[in-house]
Scaffold this motif. Structure first.
Motif, PDB file in Angstrom:
ATOM      1  N   LEU A 294       0.817  -1.275  -0.117  1.00  0.00           N
ATOM      2  CA  LEU A 294      -0.077   0.189  -0.017  1.00  0.00           C
ATOM      3  C   LEU A 294       0.942   1.323  -0.026  1.00  0.00           C
ATOM      4  CD1 LEU A 294      -2.787  -1.088   2.547  1.00  0.00           C
ATOM      5  CD2 LEU A 294      -2.979  -1.149   0.077  1.00  0.00           C
ATOM      6  N   GLY A 295       2.071   1.273   0.082  1.00  0.00           N
ATOM      7  CA  GLY A 295       3.186   2.195   0.130  1.00  0.00           C
ATOM      8  C   GLY A 295       3.191   3.167   1.180  1.00  0.00           C
ATOM      9  N   LEU A 296       2.522   2.621   2.272  1.00  0.00           N
ATOM     10  CA  LEU A 296       2.451   3.476   3.554  1.00  0.00           C
ATOM     11  C   LEU A 296       3.816   3.600   4.289  1.00  0.00           C
ATOM     12  CD1 LEU A 296      -0.685   1.276   4.666  1.00  0.00           C
ATOM     13  CD2 LEU A 296      -0.540   3.485   3.413  1.00  0.00           C
ATOM     14  N   TYR A 297       4.487   4.621   3.960  1.00  0.00           N
ATOM     15  CA  TYR A 297       5.952   4.714   4.242  1.00  0.00           C
ATOM     16  C   TYR A 297       6.139   5.559   5.601  1.00  0.00           C
ATOM     17  CZ  TYR A 297       5.571   9.060   1.765  1.00  0.00           C
ATOM     18  OH  TYR A 297       4.912  10.383   1.477  1.00  0.00           O
ATOM     19  N   ALA A 298       5.122   6.170   6.005  1.00  0.00           N
ATOM     20  CA  ALA A 298       5.010   7.044   7.351  1.00  0.00           C
ATOM     21  C   ALA A 298       4.151   6.533   8.357  1.00  0.00           C
ATOM     22  CB  ALA A 298       4.860   8.752   6.928  1.00  0.00           C
ATOM     23  N   ASN A 299       4.551   5.967   9.482  1.00  0.00           N
ATOM     24  CA  ASN A 299       3.926   5.591  10.521  1.00  0.00           C
ATOM     25  C   ASN A 299       3.851   6.584  11.598  1.00  0.00           C
ATOM     26  OD1 ASN A 299       4.382   3.137  12.976  1.00  0.00           O
ATOM     27  ND2 ASN A 299       2.485   3.825  12.214  1.00  0.00           N
ATOM     28  N   LEU A 300       2.693   7.222  11.816  1.00  0.00           N
ATOM     29  CA  LEU A 300       2.353   8.256  12.674  1.00  0.00           C
ATOM     30  C   LEU A 300       2.087   7.661  14.295  1.00  0.00           C
ATOM     31  CD1 LEU A 300       2.727   9.936  10.309  1.00  0.00           C
ATOM     32  CD2 LEU A 300       0.496  10.955  10.746  1.00  0.00           C
TER      33      LEU A 300
ATOM     34  N   ARG B  95       7.569   7.140  12.104  1.00  0.00           N
ATOM     35  CA  ARG B  95       8.593   6.019  11.900  1.00  0.00           C
ATOM     36  C   ARG B  95       8.489   5.885  10.606  1.00  0.00           C
ATOM     37  NH1 ARG B  95       6.950  -0.079  13.764  1.00  0.00           N
ATOM     38  NH2 ARG B  95       8.430  -1.143  12.470  1.00  0.00           N
ATOM     39  N   GLU B  96       9.764   5.357   9.844  1.00  0.00           N
ATOM     40  CA  GLU B  96      10.028   5.323   8.596  1.00  0.00           C
ATOM     41  C   GLU B  96       9.363   3.873   8.440  1.00  0.00           C
ATOM     42  OE1 GLU B  96      10.574   4.071   4.780  1.00  0.00           O
ATOM     43  OE2 GLU B  96      11.373   3.135   6.178  1.00  0.00           O
ATOM     44  N   LEU B  97       8.509   3.518   7.553  1.00  0.00           N
ATOM     45  CA  LEU B  97       7.695   2.149   7.532  1.00  0.00           C
ATOM     46  C   LEU B  97       7.799   1.135   6.549  1.00  0.00           C
ATOM     47  CD1 LEU B  97       5.805   0.988   9.975  1.00  0.00           C
ATOM     48  CD2 LEU B  97       3.917   1.562   8.641  1.00  0.00           C
ATOM     49  N   THR B  98       8.595   1.513   5.531  1.00  0.00           N
ATOM     50  CA  THR B  98       8.637   0.514   4.161  1.00  0.00           C
ATOM     51  C   THR B  98      10.045   0.321   3.879  1.00  0.00           C
ATOM     52  OG1 THR B  98       8.176   2.496   2.862  1.00  0.00           O
ATOM     53  CG2 THR B  98       6.203   0.805   3.486  1.00  0.00           C
ATOM     54  N   GLY B  99      11.020   0.710   4.756  1.00  0.00           N
ATOM     55  CA  GLY B  99      12.621   0.569   4.241  1.00  0.00           C
ATOM     56  C   GLY B  99      13.324  -0.169   5.479  1.00  0.00           C
ATOM     57  N   GLY B 100      14.625   0.198   5.362  1.00  0.00           N
ATOM     58  CA  GLY B 100      15.566  -0.285   6.195  1.00  0.00           C
ATOM     59  C   GLY B 100      15.722  -2.015   6.559  1.00  0.00           C
ATOM     60  N   VAL B 101      15.981  -2.361   7.562  1.00  0.00           N
ATOM     61  CA  VAL B 101      16.374  -3.760   7.897  1.00  0.00           C
ATOM     62  C   VAL B 101      15.139  -4.707   7.725  1.00  0.00           C
ATOM     63  CG1 VAL B 101      15.895  -3.766  10.517  1.00  0.00           C
ATOM     64  CG2 VAL B 101      17.649  -5.269   9.468  1.00  0.00           C
ATOM     65  N   TYR B 102      13.935  -3.994   7.784  1.00  0.00           N
ATOM     66  CA  TYR B 102      12.788  -4.915   7.737  1.00  0.00           C
ATOM     67  C   TYR B 102      12.596  -5.264   6.115  1.00  0.00           C
ATOM     68  CZ  TYR B 102      10.600  -3.601  12.196  1.00  0.00           C
ATOM     69  OH  TYR B 102      10.448  -3.439  13.489  1.00  0.00           O
ATOM     70  N   TYR B 103      13.091  -4.745   5.240  1.00  0.00           N
ATOM     71  CA  TYR B 103      12.872  -5.135   3.867  1.00  0.00           C
ATOM     72  C   TYR B 103      14.115  -5.551   3.110  1.00  0.00           C
ATOM     73  CZ  TYR B 103       8.110  -3.554   4.599  1.00  0.00           C
ATOM     74  OH  TYR B 103       6.753  -3.310   5.273  1.00  0.00           O
ATOM     75  N   GLY B 104      15.565  -4.970   3.789  1.00  0.00           N
ATOM     76  CA  GLY B 104      16.727  -5.105   3.174  1.00  0.00           C
ATOM     77  C   GLY B 104      16.993  -6.430   2.761  1.00  0.00           C
TER      78      GLY B 104
END
Ligand code: IPM
Ligand code: MG
Length: 357
Positions: A99-105, A134-143
């Protein structure tokens, strides 16, 4: 036109708190003349049991065809086998990414009636009003790679943290735009003394900050931030952090408010569609016992009404009703205190609805 809501109750206490949220939405719908069309689908462990995967294509389609997603929580000991290739958490990671939800408030205020519920001293808590982006669609969660393997010295494992400048820039812009509507301060969290991704994060964050001269800006290392957050939480307004730092800091921050059962969240992308969920997990130890706190789920529906459907009045009505139930001393076990009126999940939901009129 109806607002289409995809509902994933999930596992553990998920169905209990989402049940209260749905009943509350039904009441709000009548009272404010809204037209809400909810469609339920499976995500997480319940989907693994039924279909062998955490999120089926058809369940994902329910989400992509909706105007907003309401989610309970996923996971539990039943699906925790580390050898298993399918894991409940894949559902939530898939929904966020697809869903491209990159910003978690993750907003956090200390409710004046619940100061006792926090382990921190009252004088530290007074006036706390912050929001973690919180950035939500990058980083170690998806690397990638992220795997276990065998090397010359035996078992090995690798995870990867990867960010593009565009990913950092957009979430920093969300943070600054938000700060403009609040107390005009952004604190960006990183580990720039160690990590290359953090050094780029800091660089890009500082570039974006130049476009917002009216907003105060600071960089803070994540280890120091974990300390400042509980020593002087009042000093922060908008806190921007990469995916895993944000995950960890928001669990810590929930203790400022007193309980994870109180905190809602909104995950947003470019359009108006958002995913709304309590920040708490499935709490398997109390699942099915009517002990869960439904307030985070109810407050998540308020965020949905506000941010995806632009129904500020309905959002405020829910928030006021929650506040009323708390001010009258009603408490679920997670926030109980001596002499309070101890209630279960269902009763707390009913009390809030009663106060909604
Ligand atoms: C959260 C949760 C999730 C996360 C888990 C359940 C995958 O901890 O939403 O904070 O790590 O993002
Ligand atoms: Mg978490």
């Amino acid at each position: 036109m109806a607002h289409k809501i995809a509902v994933f109750a999930g596992d553990g206490i998920g169905p209990e708190v989402i049940g209260e949220a749905l009943e509350t939405l039904t009441l709000v719908e009548k009272r404010f003349g809204l037209n809400l069309a909810c469609e339920q689908a499976l995500a997480g462990g319940c989907s693994i049991d039924a279909h062998g995967v955490a999120l089926t294509d058809s369940a994902l389609r329910v989400a992509t065809e909706s105007d907003a997603v309401l989610l309970g929580a996923v996971g539990g000991p039943k699906w925790d086998d580390p050898q298993s290739a399918v894991r409940p958490e894949q559902a939530i990671l898939g929904l966020r990414k697809e869903l491209g939800l990159y910003a978690n408030l993750r907003p956090l205020q200390v409710n004046r009636h619940l100061v006792h519920a926090s382990t921190l001293k009252p004088e530290v808590l007074d006036g706390v009003d912050l929001i973690v982006v919180r950035e939500l669609t990058g980083g170690v969660y998806y690397g990638r790679p992220s795997e276990r393997r065998t090397g010359p010295d035996g078992r090995e494992a690798v995870d990867t943290i990867f960010y593009t400048e565009g990913e950092v820039e957009r979430v920093m812009r969300t943070s600054f735009e938000l700060a403009r509507k609040r107390r005009k301060k952004v604190t960006s969290v990183d580990k720039a003394n160690i990590m290359a991704t953090s050094r780029m994060w800091r660089e890009v964050a500082n570039e974006v900050a130049k476009d917002y001269p009216d907003v105060e800006y600071e960089d803070v290392l994540v280890d120091a931030m974990s300390m400042h957050l509980i020593r002087r939480p009042r000093d922060f307004d908008v806190i921007a952090a990469e995916n895993m730092f944000g995950d960890i800091l928001t669990d810590e921050a929930s203790m400022i408010a007193g309980s994870m059962g109180l905190l809602p969240s909104a995950s947003l992308g470019e359009g108006s569609r958002g995913l709304y969920e309590p920040i708490h997990g499935t709490a398997p130890d109390i699942a099915g016992q009517d002990k869960a706190n439904p307030l985070a789920a109810l407050l998540s529906t308020a965020l949905m009404l506000r941010l995806s459907f632009q129904h500020e009045d309905a959002a405020q009505a829910i928030e006021a009703a929650v506040d009323a139930a708390l001010s009258e001393g009603y408490r679920t076990p997670d926030i109980a205190q001596p002499e309070c009126r101890l209630v279960g999940c269902k009763e707390m939901g009913r009390l809030v609805r009663e106060r909604l009129g």
